[in-house]
Design a protein around this motif. Structure first.
Motif, PDB file in Angstrom:
ATOM      1  N   THR A 126      39.667  48.151  38.986  1.00 53.55           N
ATOM      2  CA  THR A 126      40.515  47.668  39.856  1.00 53.55           C
ATOM      3  C   THR A 126      39.691  46.547  40.779  1.00 53.55           C
ATOM      4  O   THR A 126      38.582  46.529  40.970  1.00 53.55           O
ATOM      5  N   ARG A 127      40.235  45.405  40.765  1.00 57.10           N
ATOM      6  CA  ARG A 127      39.675  44.217  41.318  1.00 57.10           C
ATOM      7  C   ARG A 127      39.875  43.828  42.692  1.00 57.10           C
ATOM      8  O   ARG A 127      38.884  44.192  43.610  1.00 57.10           O
ATOM      9  N   ILE A 128      41.149  43.406  43.069  1.00 54.15           N
ATOM     10  CA  ILE A 128      41.257  43.283  44.585  1.00 54.15           C
ATOM     11  C   ILE A 128      41.621  44.723  45.481  1.00 54.15           C
ATOM     12  O   ILE A 128      42.292  45.481  45.082  1.00 54.15           O
ATOM     13  N   SER A 129      40.618  44.604  46.432  1.00 55.68           N
ATOM     14  CA  SER A 129      40.597  46.057  47.181  1.00 55.68           C
ATOM     15  C   SER A 129      40.314  47.252  46.387  1.00 55.68           C
ATOM     16  O   SER A 129      40.798  48.095  46.785  1.00 55.68           O
ATOM     17  N   GLY A 130      39.403  46.976  45.401  1.00 60.60           N
ATOM     18  CA  GLY A 130      38.932  48.136  44.506  1.00 60.60           C
ATOM     19  C   GLY A 130      38.096  49.073  45.304  1.00 60.60           C
ATOM     20  O   GLY A 130      37.738  50.422  44.637  1.00 60.60           O
ATOM     21  N   ASN A 131      37.810  49.230  46.735  1.00 59.96           N
ATOM     22  CA  ASN A 131      37.098  50.318  47.339  1.00 59.96           C
ATOM     23  C   ASN A 131      38.101  51.260  47.850  1.00 59.96           C
ATOM     24  O   ASN A 131      37.662  52.125  48.465  1.00 59.96           O
ATOM     25  N   GLY A 132      39.588  51.082  47.516  1.00 56.74           N
ATOM     26  CA  GLY A 132      40.421  52.236  48.230  1.00 56.74           C
ATOM     27  C   GLY A 132      41.303  51.334  48.948  1.00 56.74           C
ATOM     28  O   GLY A 132      41.340  50.388  49.340  1.00 56.74           O
ATOM     29  N   VAL A 133      42.531  52.453  48.954  1.00 58.47           N
ATOM     30  CA  VAL A 133      43.873  51.955  49.477  1.00 58.47           C
ATOM     31  C   VAL A 133      43.564  51.592  51.250  1.00 58.47           C
ATOM     32  O   VAL A 133      44.626  50.751  51.461  1.00 58.47           O
ATOM     33  N   ILE A 134      42.836  52.275  51.722  1.00 56.99           N
ATOM     34  CA  ILE A 134      42.928  52.095  53.348  1.00 56.99           C
ATOM     35  C   ILE A 134      41.155  51.491  53.560  1.00 56.99           C
ATOM     36  O   ILE A 134      40.743  51.690  54.792  1.00 56.99           O
ATOM     37  N   PHE A 135      40.576  51.260  52.562  1.00 55.06           N
ATOM     38  CA  PHE A 135      39.131  50.855  52.773  1.00 55.06           C
ATOM     39  C   PHE A 135      38.813  49.606  53.788  1.00 55.06           C
ATOM     40  O   PHE A 135      37.991  49.705  54.570  1.00 55.06           O
ATOM     41  N   GLY A 136      39.790  48.719  53.730  1.00 53.35           N
ATOM     42  CA  GLY A 136      39.742  47.663  54.469  1.00 53.35           C
ATOM     43  C   GLY A 136      39.831  47.854  55.946  1.00 53.35           C
ATOM     44  O   GLY A 136      38.834  47.338  56.796  1.00 53.35           O
ATOM     45  N   GLY A 137      40.561  48.957  56.285  1.00 48.76           N
ATOM     46  CA  GLY A 137      40.638  49.217  57.799  1.00 48.76           C
ATOM     47  C   GLY A 137      39.237  50.049  58.131  1.00 48.76           C
ATOM     48  O   GLY A 137      38.686  49.819  59.266  1.00 48.76           O
ATOM     49  N   ILE A 138      38.861  50.895  57.019  1.00 56.25           N
ATOM     50  CA  ILE A 138      37.575  51.406  57.417  1.00 56.25           C
ATOM     51  C   ILE A 138      36.681  50.733  57.441  1.00 56.25           C
ATOM     52  O   ILE A 138      35.559  51.022  58.432  1.00 56.25           O
TER      53      ILE A 138
END
Length: 598
Positions: A395-407
């Protein structure tokens, strides 16, 4: 009693790491003498790792005549963990493209007798009893020139089980080892159980680990051994007995040199950061000279062994044949493996912006060919499409998880606030954490691939240090923030874990149905014809499963012949009945015969 539990769990984790690295070292060393992969290396490496741990037990005064029964623990538990990992991974089929295209292909060629030091994969394949048409498929470039530590270990396991999927146990064993070591080191430091346990769970469950642990992808191994490398520096700093720290450090260094090219570079950069710190400490009289020189020599020996023994078929051979040790990523005729897999808009975008866009956009697998671009989203929100994509290994875009950006927003804010307080409270801890943090931030700003989660797992380092700082403060605000952050993080990672496991189960069930269909209609006198234009290595799965049957492989397209498909449509099969064999046209057909070192 609690301290002894931590020490024994630490040594069990070390024993698993030693089992892996000794296994790889023996096979790599024997390649030099033209001796190939063998199932016996599994037993030899298990014995050697056990002996080393017993030595550490005796030196650490943890083993004596009164508690000699502990010997059975260090025999029974590693064997149980290894056997369980081998068995369970053998039951799960790799779902990934790279795994079935060239990762398992490398493993299969090694197990069947290929010696990468003296022969190219395409030459070996062409002269083998069964040809998978490595040259025609084009995968030889990666098979020949990429680092092979994980493949060598997997090939030894494959030689033991005759099930190519069982080699994936290297992922499981590495994860378990990381859990035991991180839990133990924090437990010994804090004299507590709850936080070290939860922190260790957080360490082993990043989204990219959850999406890859059932595949032959190796990015999770880069992350695991990078964490172990950094933990070894903490062990040096906080423990008077350095022996275990040197074992972890040396093993991690050997692995990182030979997992991927980028892991070699990462290991060098992070080690250099701590080495500069050691030099400064030595000049100020704050560092023991004996330790400094021992660390220096262990590092030098690690690089020599990593490059010229385990990596002999890669770095020296690449340099001699292609003019660059990191070919085909660098050097004449280098191959760009990034541009076509990133959004078109990333071509002229600077590195920090690419990182920002990827971090705060919806989960997606947008490539150069896509007709759309990443889409920003409100932090902590996600939709079903994101859940469906996050299960994929690359997974390329936001590959760290579905809510990782907020975290990540919460992590950065808390880290900025707590860093000032930690600096005043415990400068030693601050420096030990700041070295890898600063290096990570610099890489985020200047490394062009830092936006892609699997290529840059160090983003997760920032999260882990933020959790550590929050716990270290131990006030009501920090503990509440820590609790909320851990809950969000585990929820984020659990979603990826759940989707990846479900995907693996569905894939396994689909393939199993096809296997049953084939076996029910296949008789001993029939010929099972296979071809795989994409998932070349999946042919090994079929050869393992249909061992004893008459199996043939074709490469040419035969448009006039009806084929059935399996492995998500990436592999084709048909059955030739004995009475129609003579009237059926097959081109470039090979008879199958089991080969390899027994």
């Amino acid at each position: 009693m609690r301290e002894k539990i931590f020490k024994h769990s630490l040594l069990l984790g070390v024993e698993l790491i030693l089992f892996i690295i000794v296994n790889i070292f023996i096979a790599s060393f024997m390649f030099i003498f033209k001796v190939g992969i063998s199932k016996y290396y599994v037993f030899i490496s298990l014995l050697i790792s056990f002996c080393i741990v017993v030595y550490l037990l005796v030196k650490g005064k943890l083993l004596n005549k009164k508690n000699f029964y502990l010997i059975f623990i260090y025999v029974f538990f590693p064997i149980l963990i290894i056997w369980s990992s081998v068995y369970l991974n053998g039951k799960v089929i790799d779902t990934s493209y790279d795994g079935n295209a060239y990762q398992k292909l490398t493993v299969g060629l090694l197990k069947n007798g290929w010696n990468p030091v003296y022969e190219s994969s395409e030459d070996f394949d062409a002269n083998n009893d069964i040809s998978l048409y490595v040259k025609e498929s084009g995968h030889y470039l990666w098979v020949n020139h990429y680092a092979k530590a994980s493949h060598i270990f997997e090939a030894n396991i494959y030689a033991l089980t005759n099930n190519i999927e069982s080699g994936k146990c290297i992922n499981t064993l590495s994860i378990i080892s990381l859990f035991l070591i991180s839990f133990s080191l924090l437990g010994l430091h804090y004299k507590k159980i709850v936080f070290p346990l939860i922190f260790a769970i957080c360490i082993i469950t990043p989204s990219f680990v959850c999406s890859q642990f059932l595949t032959n992808y190796i990015d999770l191994l880069v992350y695991i051994f990078m964490i172990l490398l950094i933990l070894s520096f903490f062990y040096f700093h906080y423990s008077e007995d350095k022996k275990i720290g040197f074992v972890i450090y040396f093993s991690s260094l050997l692995m990182l040199i030979n997992i991927k090219f980028n892991s070699f570079a990462y290991a060098g950069i992070y080690c250099l950061g701590y080495y500069i710190y050691y030099i400064i400490g030595l000049k100020k009289g704050l560092l023991d000279k004996k330790f400094f020189w021992k660390f220096t020599w262990v590092s030098v020996v690690g690089v020599i062994v990593g490059v010229f023994v385990i990596g002999l078929s890669v770095y020296p051979k690449n340099f001699i044949e292609k003019g660059h040790p990191f070919y085909p990523i660098y050097g004449a005729g280098k191959v760009d493996i990034i541009t076509m897999y990133q959004p078109a808009s990333f071509k002229n975008m600077n590195t920090p912006k690419k990182y920002f866009v990827s971090m705060f956009s919806k989960v997606d697998n947008i490539g150069w060919w896509s007709k759309y671009e990443p889409s920003y989203k409100i932090p902590f929100t996600y939709d079903n499409n994101e859940i469906d994509i996050i299960k994929y290994s690359d997974t390329r875009i936001s590959g760290n998880g579905v809510i990782f950006g907020g975290i990540f927003i919460v992590v950065c804010i808390s880290l900025l606030i707590t860093s000032f307080i930690i600096f005043k409270k415990d400068k030693n801890l601050f420096i030990m954490c700041t070295i890898p943090l600063v290096i990570t931030i610099i890489l985020i700003l200047f490394l062009s691939e830092s936006w892609w989660a699997r290529y840059f797992p160090q983003t997760y380092f920032i999260v882990l240090f933020a959790l550590l700082y929050l716990y270290e403060l131990k006030n009501n605000t920090s503990l509440v923030t820590l609790t909320v952050l851990i809950m969000m993080l585990l929820y984020n990672n659990f979603i990826t874990f759940r989707e990846s496991v479900n995907y693996a189960i569905e894939f396994k069930n689909d393939v199993s149905k096809d296997l049953i269909t084939i076996k029910n209609s296949l008789k001993k006198d029939d010929i099972l014809v296979l071809k795989s234009p994409s998932f070349v290595a999946s042919l090994y799965n079929m050869l393992d499963y249909f061992d004893g049957y008459n199996v043939k492989i074709v490469f040419d397209n035969e448009n006039d012949v009806k084929y059935n498909t399996m492995f998500s449509g990436q592999m084709s099969w048909r059955i030739i009945k004995k009475d129609v064999e003579k009237s059926t046209k097959t081109s470039k057909v090979n008879s199958f015969k089991k080969t390899g070192v027994k």
